[in-house]
Design a protein around this motif. Structure first.
Motif, PDB file in Angstrom:
ATOM      1  N   LEU A  92      47.781 -22.158 -13.224  1.00  0.00           N
ATOM      2  CA  LEU A  92      47.835 -21.763 -11.815  1.00  0.00           C
ATOM      3  C   LEU A  92      46.469 -21.871 -11.147  1.00  0.00           C
ATOM      4  N   LEU A  93      45.440 -21.429 -11.846  1.00  0.00           N
ATOM      5  CA  LEU A  93      44.091 -21.459 -11.276  1.00  0.00           C
ATOM      6  C   LEU A  93      43.624 -22.895 -11.070  1.00  0.00           C
ATOM      7  N   LEU A  94      43.895 -23.758 -12.045  1.00  0.00           N
ATOM      8  CA  LEU A  94      43.483 -25.156 -11.957  1.00  0.00           C
ATOM      9  C   LEU A  94      44.227 -25.907 -10.858  1.00  0.00           C
ATOM     10  N   GLU A  95      45.516 -25.665 -10.749  1.00  0.00           N
ATOM     11  CA  GLU A  95      46.365 -26.495  -9.900  1.00  0.00           C
ATOM     12  C   GLU A  95      46.497 -25.973  -8.476  1.00  0.00           C
ATOM     13  N   ARG A  96      46.517 -24.665  -8.302  1.00  0.00           N
ATOM     14  CA  ARG A  96      46.931 -24.116  -7.009  1.00  0.00           C
ATOM     15  C   ARG A  96      45.965 -23.091  -6.436  1.00  0.00           C
ATOM     16  N   ILE A  97      45.563 -22.128  -7.240  1.00  0.00           N
ATOM     17  CA  ILE A  97      44.829 -20.982  -6.694  1.00  0.00           C
ATOM     18  C   ILE A  97      43.371 -21.312  -6.399  1.00  0.00           C
ATOM     19  N   ALA A  98      42.703 -22.036  -7.289  1.00  0.00           N
ATOM     20  CA  ALA A  98      41.267 -22.285  -7.094  1.00  0.00           C
ATOM     21  C   ALA A  98      40.822 -23.602  -7.722  1.00  0.00           C
ATOM     22  N   PRO A  99      41.392 -24.734  -7.306  1.00  0.00           N
ATOM     23  CA  PRO A  99      40.982 -26.012  -7.905  1.00  0.00           C
ATOM     24  C   PRO A  99      39.532 -26.378  -7.616  1.00  0.00           C
ATOM     25  N   HIS A 100      38.945 -25.785  -6.589  1.00  0.00           N
ATOM     26  CA  HIS A 100      37.539 -26.054  -6.275  1.00  0.00           C
ATOM     27  C   HIS A 100      36.592 -25.307  -7.204  1.00  0.00           C
ATOM     28  N   LEU A 101      37.067 -24.239  -7.820  1.00  0.00           N
ATOM     29  CA  LEU A 101      36.205 -23.399  -8.657  1.00  0.00           C
ATOM     30  C   LEU A 101      36.494 -23.537 -10.145  1.00  0.00           C
ATOM     31  N   VAL A 102      37.709 -23.877 -10.510  1.00  0.00           N
ATOM     32  CA  VAL A 102      38.126 -23.933 -11.916  1.00  0.00           C
ATOM     33  C   VAL A 102      38.297 -25.392 -12.323  1.00  0.00           C
ATOM     34  N   LYS A 103      37.570 -25.808 -13.369  1.00  0.00           N
ATOM     35  CA  LYS A 103      37.518 -27.219 -13.752  1.00  0.00           C
ATOM     36  C   LYS A 103      37.851 -27.394 -15.234  1.00  0.00           C
ATOM     37  N   PRO A 104      38.496 -28.515 -15.582  1.00  0.00           N
ATOM     38  CA  PRO A 104      38.751 -28.798 -16.998  1.00  0.00           C
ATOM     39  C   PRO A 104      37.442 -28.999 -17.755  1.00  0.00           C
ATOM     40  N   VAL A 105      37.433 -28.627 -19.033  1.00  0.00           N
ATOM     41  CA  VAL A 105      36.262 -28.842 -19.880  1.00  0.00           C
ATOM     42  C   VAL A 105      36.739 -29.172 -21.296  1.00  0.00           C
ATOM     43  N   VAL A 415      42.252 -24.737   0.058  1.00  0.00           N
ATOM     44  CA  VAL A 415      43.078 -25.595   0.915  1.00  0.00           C
ATOM     45  C   VAL A 415      42.203 -26.691   1.532  1.00  0.00           C
ATOM     46  N   GLY A 416      42.577 -27.927   1.298  1.00  0.00           N
ATOM     47  CA  GLY A 416      41.824 -29.059   1.837  1.00  0.00           C
ATOM     48  C   GLY A 416      40.705 -29.550   0.951  1.00  0.00           C
ATOM     49  N   TYR A 417      40.468 -28.864  -0.170  1.00  0.00           N
ATOM     50  CA  TYR A 417      39.356 -29.241  -1.040  1.00  0.00           C
ATOM     51  C   TYR A 417      39.466 -30.682  -1.529  1.00  0.00           C
ATOM     52  N   LEU A 441      28.145 -28.691  -3.335  1.00  0.00           N
ATOM     53  CA  LEU A 441      28.645 -27.693  -2.388  1.00  0.00           C
ATOM     54  C   LEU A 441      30.165 -27.552  -2.482  1.00  0.00           C
ATOM     55  N   LEU A 442      30.871 -28.666  -2.582  1.00  0.00           N
ATOM     56  CA  LEU A 442      32.332 -28.612  -2.660  1.00  0.00           C
ATOM     57  C   LEU A 442      32.796 -27.861  -3.901  1.00  0.00           C
ATOM     58  N   ASN A 443      32.075 -28.020  -5.008  1.00  0.00           N
ATOM     59  CA  ASN A 443      32.459 -27.334  -6.242  1.00  0.00           C
ATOM     60  C   ASN A 443      32.049 -25.870  -6.263  1.00  0.00           C
ATOM     61  N   ARG A 444      31.334 -25.438  -5.244  1.00  0.00           N
ATOM     62  CA  ARG A 444      30.978 -24.020  -5.134  1.00  0.00           C
ATOM     63  C   ARG A 444      31.717 -23.327  -3.986  1.00  0.00           C
ATOM     64  N   TYR A 445      31.972 -24.068  -2.908  1.00  0.00           N
ATOM     65  CA  TYR A 445      32.551 -23.455  -1.720  1.00  0.00           C
ATOM     66  C   TYR A 445      33.870 -24.095  -1.293  1.00  0.00           C
ATOM     67  N   GLY A 446      34.235 -25.226  -1.871  1.00  0.00           N
ATOM     68  CA  GLY A 446      35.448 -25.909  -1.479  1.00  0.00           C
ATOM     69  C   GLY A 446      35.415 -26.281  -0.008  1.00  0.00           C
ATOM     70  N   SER A 447      36.515 -26.075   0.692  1.00  0.00           N
ATOM     71  CA  SER A 447      36.575 -26.441   2.106  1.00  0.00           C
ATOM     72  C   SER A 447      35.708 -25.538   2.982  1.00  0.00           C
ATOM     73  N   ALA A 448      35.209 -24.424   2.434  1.00  0.00           N
ATOM     74  CA  ALA A 448      34.263 -23.586   3.186  1.00  0.00           C
ATOM     75  C   ALA A 448      32.871 -24.223   3.220  1.00  0.00           C
ATOM     76  N   THR A 449      32.703 -25.368   2.560  1.00  0.00           N
ATOM     77  CA  THR A 449      31.434 -26.099   2.612  1.00  0.00           C
ATOM     78  C   THR A 449      30.995 -26.347   4.046  1.00  0.00           C
TER      79      THR A 449
END
Length: 568
Positions: A92-105, A415-417, A441-449
């Protein structure tokens, strides 16, 4: 729906509003569970407030391994329910809730025995992947794969040739834990929650047996006031027992603190394209990619000393270096360590003497009318903990309340990331910044960049790197104060950015510049600016001194040599 800034004026307004009316829910504790609880309550239409005695994520929630994972080792303990739950949340975090903050590793697990270990470990990882897919939210990560020794050494040339006979590679996810909490808090505020950090609960309000609110001390402006609420949620993690003591109740369970420390080293010290997971005699050891760095951790030891500032001792550091060097062709030394941080896991006490065997399950209780307690758990499952806590609080309300909807609520910046990511080169040209800066910036703030870029457009000097911490722009320091609720220099260098663990000087070189950027936003005079810098330098020195001490007792005493900052 406009996302509110969390600057000094907004903090004052939030405190006034929460004192002005009776709330449905007051959440105490601004870690990931408390912030998640505030978001859950607010998105059910409840009048909600959140208070935190220090900074958002100041405790456990900024000092984790920074992994969003199912907990592969819990499969070995046959705790299938916990793993299944965590894997669903990871998806859920990766796909929908926070894709800008949560990344595969990716992680590589070296095999040291030929046939049986590949079968045993391979079966576990295959089950892990299968459980992830069956959750309905696990198809975004690559499947695990088996590697020969030759192929494993190509992927991770840092390993000694005799340290493995082959390997498995699988995927989990990671995030900046403190940044995630700050974003959760802003999202809760977006949906109507009143939020304030540096606001300490010093007592509960009672009417007979019932808890009807709390007395709150404003640590920034001074003064004490009452916040009345139909339900209060205690989400204070390792401080759960102390918070419970404010009503003269020990509670129905006991929370025990387990210390975990991590080392941060530069990327070039470990030659690998993948993270590593290694077995130790007590638990597992991770080597985790972290931007231009690696995080090496963790330990798992009982801790009953100062909870606000857990200290890493020399013995802790030696333990990690010794174990990681068992597999590295070029060993790490103390000189390679840029940063060290220590955090406390809130474990539900059981019969085991070893903290590594205590429960990572969470518990929700209603010890007295009007007070809900939530404790235990792990970072990845914070949303489930929050849901359970609000479900319990709703039982004490005299009206019908809607169900949890946080599975469907993207965090601020989500949203929009992806569209902005695709346009990062164009955005960079328009802003006069390299595309790599926009990616950061996008990986820290997403669309709030765009909010950060607006600060730069208004003052182009903010588009320059921070001297001594060039990975960050000067605008990010200002944004941490004007939009994300930072109140002190330590908040910015330790949690809004991670400069305190990502530079060899631990942020002391850029401390003066950062404080001067913060001063106009917070209304500091020269005296307070100087105090902030002095306090930060003393904090760094106290941490360094603690890390030279041989054991927990002496390390704790050294760390307490730097008191918390107090505003003028």
């Amino acid at each position: 729906m406009k996302t509110p800034a969390l600057g000094p004026a907004e903090r004052g307004e939030a405190l006034a509003r929460m004192a002005d009316r009776e709330l449905d829910v007051l959440v105490v504790g601004g870690g990931v569970v408390g912030a998640g609880t505030a978001l859950d309550a607010a998105t059910r239409g409840l009048e909600t407030a959140l208070v935190e005695s220090r900074d958002w994520a100041c405790g456990t929630s900024s000092r984790s391994s920074k992994l969003v994972h199912g907990g592969l080792r819990y499969l070995e303990m046959l705790d299938f329910a916990l793993v299944r739950e965590a894997l669903k949340e990871r998806g859920l975090l990766l796909e929908r809730i926070a894709p800008h903050l949560v990344k595969p590793v990716p992680f590589l697990y070296p095999l040291q025995h030929r046939a049986w270990e590949r079968l045993y470990a391979g079966s576990g990882v295959a089950l892990y992947d299968a459980m992830s897919i069956s959750s309905g939210h696990g198809r975004g990560l690559p499947a695990h794969r088996h590697l020969s020794r030759r192929r494993a050494l190509q992927v991770a040339p840092c390993l000694k040739k005799d340290a493995l006979v082959g390997a498995l590679q699988y995927y989990d996810a990671q995030m900046d834990d403190a940044r995630y909490v700050a974003t959760l808090v802003r999202t809760a505020a977006k949906y109507g929650a009143q939020v304030a950090n540096r606001a300490r609960v010093v007592g509960f309000l009672r009417e007979g047996e019932r808890v009807v609110g709390a007395r709150v001390h404003d640590l920034e402006q001074g003064g004490e006031f009452e916040v009345r609420a139909r339900q209060v949620v205690n989400a204070t993690g390792v401080w759960t027992d102390e918070t419970q003591a404010l009503i003269g109740e020990r509670g129905q369970f006991h929370v025990r603190a387990s210390k975990g420390i991590h080392l941060v080293v530069p990327k070039d010290r470990i030659h690998s394209t993948t993270g590593l997971i290694l077995r130790t005699e007590k638990s597992v050891l991770f080597v985790i990619p972290w931007g231009r760095h690696w995080i090496v951790g963790t330990t798992d030891t009982d801790w009953d000393l100062d909870k606000a500032h857990p200290a890493a001792s020399s013995a802790d550091i030696d333990y990690l270096l010794e174990h990681v060097n068992e597999v590295l062709a070029v060993p790490l030394t103390r000189d390679d360590v840029e940063g060290v941080y220590a955090g406390l896991r809130p474990l539900l006490a059981g019969e085991s003497d070893a903290t590594s065997k205590l429960s990572r399950e969470h518990t929700v209780a209603h010890p007295v009318p009007g007070l809900v307690v939530v404790a235990g758990g792990k970072y990845t499952t914070y949303r489930v903990m929050a849901k359970d806590a609000v479900d319990e609080a709703v039982h004490g309300l005299d009206r019908r309340v809607g169900p949890c909807v946080t599975e469907e609520i993207p965090l601020v910046g989500a949203v929009g990331y992806k569209a902005l990511w695709n346009a990062r080169e164009r955005i960079g040209r328009q802003a006069g910044l390299h595309a790599a800066r926009i990616e950061h910036l996008l990986n820290r703030y997403g669309s709030a960049t765009q909010e950060v870029l607006d600060l730069i457009a208004a003052d182009p000097s903010l588009g320059k790197p921070l001297a001594g911490a060039e990975d960050y722009l000067r605008a990010e320091i200002v944004y941490g104060v004007s939009h994300e609720g930072a109140r002190h220099l330590d908040d910015v260098l330790t949690r809004r950015t991670r400069i305190s663990i990502e530079t060899f000087d631990r942020g002391t070189r850029c401390a003066r510049e950062a404080a001067e950027l913060m001063a106009p936003v917070l209304g500091w005079g020269q005296d307070q600016t100087d105090r902030e810098v002095e306090h930060y330098e003393k904090r760094v020195e106290a941490e360094r001194e603690s890390q030279r001490q041989p054991d927990d007792l002496t390390a704790d005493a050294a760390r307490l040599g730097a008191p918390d900052i107090i505003p003028l």
